[in-house]
Scaffold this motif. Structure first.
Motif, PDB file in Angstrom:
ATOM      1  N   LEU A 186       0.870  -1.230   0.045  1.00  0.00           N
ATOM      2  CA  LEU A 186       0.046   0.143   0.117  1.00  0.00           C
ATOM      3  C   LEU A 186       0.963   1.327   0.099  1.00  0.00           C
ATOM      4  N   TYR A 206       1.978   1.616  -3.576  1.00  0.00           N
ATOM      5  CA  TYR A 206       0.827   2.260  -4.270  1.00  0.00           C
ATOM      6  C   TYR A 206       0.842   3.673  -4.095  1.00  0.00           C
ATOM      7  N   ALA A 207       0.869   4.206  -3.005  1.00  0.00           N
ATOM      8  CA  ALA A 207       0.824   5.617  -2.465  1.00  0.00           C
ATOM      9  C   ALA A 207       2.048   6.356  -3.133  1.00  0.00           C
ATOM     10  N   HIS A 233       3.688   5.621  -5.627  1.00  0.00           N
ATOM     11  CA  HIS A 233       3.464   5.781  -7.134  1.00  0.00           C
ATOM     12  C   HIS A 233       2.785   7.231  -7.501  1.00  0.00           C
ATOM     13  N   PHE A 234       1.795   7.670  -6.599  1.00  0.00           N
ATOM     14  CA  PHE A 234       1.265   9.116  -6.774  1.00  0.00           C
ATOM     15  C   PHE A 234       1.883  10.258  -6.178  1.00  0.00           C
ATOM     16  N   SER A 235       2.877  10.084  -5.270  1.00  0.00           N
ATOM     17  CA  SER A 235       3.448  11.004  -4.700  1.00  0.00           C
ATOM     18  C   SER A 235       4.586  10.749  -3.850  1.00  0.00           C
ATOM     19  N   PRO A 286       2.814  11.955   0.295  1.00  0.00           N
ATOM     20  CA  PRO A 286       1.456  11.705   0.421  1.00  0.00           C
ATOM     21  C   PRO A 286       0.893  12.354   1.643  1.00  0.00           C
ATOM     22  N   MET A 289      -2.932   8.476   4.058  1.00  0.00           N
ATOM     23  CA  MET A 289      -2.222   7.373   4.413  1.00  0.00           C
ATOM     24  C   MET A 289      -2.862   6.483   5.617  1.00  0.00           C
TER      25      MET A 289
END
Lengths: 403, 403
Positions: free
Chosen positions: A49, A52-53, A55-57, A60, A65
């Motif tokens: 997880l 995944y986070a 991947h975007f920032s 985050p 989170m």
């Protein structure tokens, strides 16, 4: 007895292991105990997880989170409860919120502020096995928070404290706390009991077993902690208050910390407040200074040596360089090839000569001691890293810890 | 405008697709709209979790299933919010609880009882994009509940209703509602607008697009629903109240339902209440009876024919057999090789001759009509399944739906 049992990520790493955990909980319940189980996410889930986070920032939002990461423990808690129900037990899965765990508002590293055990108590009164999603709570805004690394241990200890449980068992993949690292000294023995303070000093030994945060909370709440393995039936190590340890050994264990670096400042201008300036600057840079030695040099300057964790070395260098540049320190040098060996034991308080035996043991092996620091229950020595294993084995032998 | 956008599992099926969704939400926001996004779990996640639960139990507790299954939508909501924040938007992820979705206590198939939009409204007032975890709510005990299949659509429609949103866009992998199944009739055209009631009748066409539960809720809350594709910029189909459809077509579409079976009861004892007894018994067995025909036979008995969904056929047979055994029905037979073709359109209400054209079209193709039922906006015919495609194409052509 009321027992809180906490199972970490590897203990619930797949469906078979969750079934094994269910079997162990069932045995505890069938032996006539009340049981509250605290579980982590299945191993790998939290990292997935986080990936995944990321991947975007790169950075985050922490509230997001917490919503993301708190899901893993909920999954494990629900599955374990289902497994127990299928075995005929009256089980109930609870989120951190339902278990009454209230934290402050620091998302991703919240501190538990209080536990309202009403719902858990009423479920226990009905004979239920409670399965709590660890690592999480809820802040006073009603938002989910997580407790940071080792958070599920904290959940378990806090719950044990709030319910006044007789025992809080922390299950991992090791069987307990040893007199020293068995990979260095195969004669190391598992400790039956150890005090909170000794455990805190031995943290570098048991770092993977228990974080200091959990031991400190257990001490504060007077929770009897047991660390044991979820993969064997072997008894673990009880971590408890000193009064509960009848026969106090002089020395409980030998700890080794390789993660140390030494910084030497030569020709430090001998003006009032110079040491204060240097160490305040280091503190401002969040560098964790451990031991400090100051020697008067032959001229009107002094030499100051200190140790820091290797991870803080870069920041420490930055701070020290400013003093070299402004001329208040003539020269500096760094040494990462050192380690810290510590002799730990509550018995030291009432016995003289414990430190002397450590020093003479080093002398007998021709190991030079660079720095020394002592506390009521600990003697620490900084030595060259190449002697680390020899020092640990010699001390283990000298204090007869294999007996 | 205030727009609620709902993205299903395939639309958020992997990290790239979540980024695509973020881009689409960003465009809507940049166009000056307020946006609330409702997301499902990443495709495959819910089935994975169900599989985990079934590893432990054939009949897992529903409260535990809700704790388990509600985690997937939380993950997607957190990730989408993080993606939007990274793009510079002020976004906030909300669980069903935080969004104020209150349900009844039926775990795994809860009904939304009310939405308290206070938290969402205050976030919208601050200019935030809200990302809500769909499919879930919280009951009055404070426990997480889930809404069953199609639950995220329901979340979106209910939120749109509570916030009095101008539009509720349901994004899937199809571009809208068609005059008939384009795999049967390639000349099928996408409808620009359709009324709630027509949509409900066409459900067998659009079953994969929207569940009747969501359309019924949209009708009740007067929510303008749009179904469109998350993989193209094509305009979708607006589902709205009849008054909003200016130019009412006589017929909107041709629906086909292959999932029907016919049950024929021969020699039914002609006593008062016999039909009532049979259909009450079927209702008690939760068999969904659709069309019914009763014919007087030559002797003092009658024949009764009715249709049921194929999935209910087994249960229906069990019920019918009891009447055969007690002698009130002489014989029974079953036919699964039938289908139901329906002509749907609000314009029918005010125009005669719509049904007649359907019958004559069938006659022209030499297709025998076994059963007929009509409503204000629908004519349904049961025919042999082998004529299904021919019937659909002929009717589509007869009502000039390709024009």
């Amino acid at each position: 007895m009321l027992i809180v049992q906490k199972f970490g990520g590897t203990s619930v790493g797949d469906l078979e292991r969750i079934q094994n955990v269910a079997n162990r909980v069932a045995e505890t319940k069938k032996a006539g105990n009340d049981v509250v189980v605290v579980v982590s996410a299945m191993s790998g889930e939290t990292n997935k997880l986080v990936g995944y986070a990321e991947h975007f920032s790169d950075n985050p939002a922490r509230a997001e989170m917490d919503m993301l990461l708190s899901s893993g423990e909920r999954v494990t808690a629900a599955l374990l409860s289902i497994a127990l129900q299928e075995m005929g037990f009256d089980a109930e899965a609870m989120t951190g919120r339902k278990a009454g765990i209230v934290t402050d508002k620091h998302h991703t590293k919240a501190r538990i502020e209080e536990i309202n055990p009403k719902t858990m108590k009423s479920a226990l009164d009905k004979g239920k096995i409670i399965v709590v999603a660890g690592f999480q709570g809820v802040n006073t805004n009603g938002d989910v928070t997580t407790l940071g690394r080792g958070g599920s241990d904290l959940s378990a200890v806090a719950i044990a404290g709030a319910l006044k449980a007789d025992l809080c068992e922390i299950y991992t993949d090791v069987t307990g706390i040893f007199t020293t690292d068995p990979r260095i000294e195969p004669k190391a023995k598992k400790l039956e009991r150890i005090s909170y303070d000794e455990m805190l000093e031995l943290a570098s030994l048991g770092a993977k077993v228990l974080q200091n945060r959990s031991v400190e909370l257990a001490k504060k709440l007077n929770v009897n902690l047991v660390t044991r393995s979820s993969f064997s039936d072997e008894e673990g190590t009880l971590i408890t208050k000193e009064e509960n340890i009848m026969e106090k050994p002089l020395v409980s264990g030998i700890a080794l910390d390789r993660n140390q670096a030494r910084i030497s400042l030569m020709g430090v201008k001998d003006r009032p407040g110079i040491a204060s300036d240097i160490f305040n600057a280091l503190a401002d840079a969040e560098v964790n200074v451990d031991m400090i030695i100051q020697n008067k040099a032959v001229d009107d300057t002094t030499n100051i040596d200190f140790t820091v964790p290797v991870g803080d070395l870069h920041d420490a260098k930055m701070v020290v360089d400013t003093f070299v540049k402004n001329g208040e320190v003539k020269d500096d040098s760094y040494n990462e090839d050192i380690c810290k060996v510590s002799v730990v034991g509550v018995g030291m308080k009432s016995h003289a000569g414990v430190a002397a035996l450590a020093f003479s043991t080093m002398a007998k092996e021709n190991i030079n001691i660079n720095m020394i620091s002592t506390s009521e229950i600990k003697v620490s020595m900084v030595i060259d890293e190449k002697y680390a294993e020899l020092a640990v084995r010699s001390l283990h032998n000298a204090y007869e810890l294999d007996k």
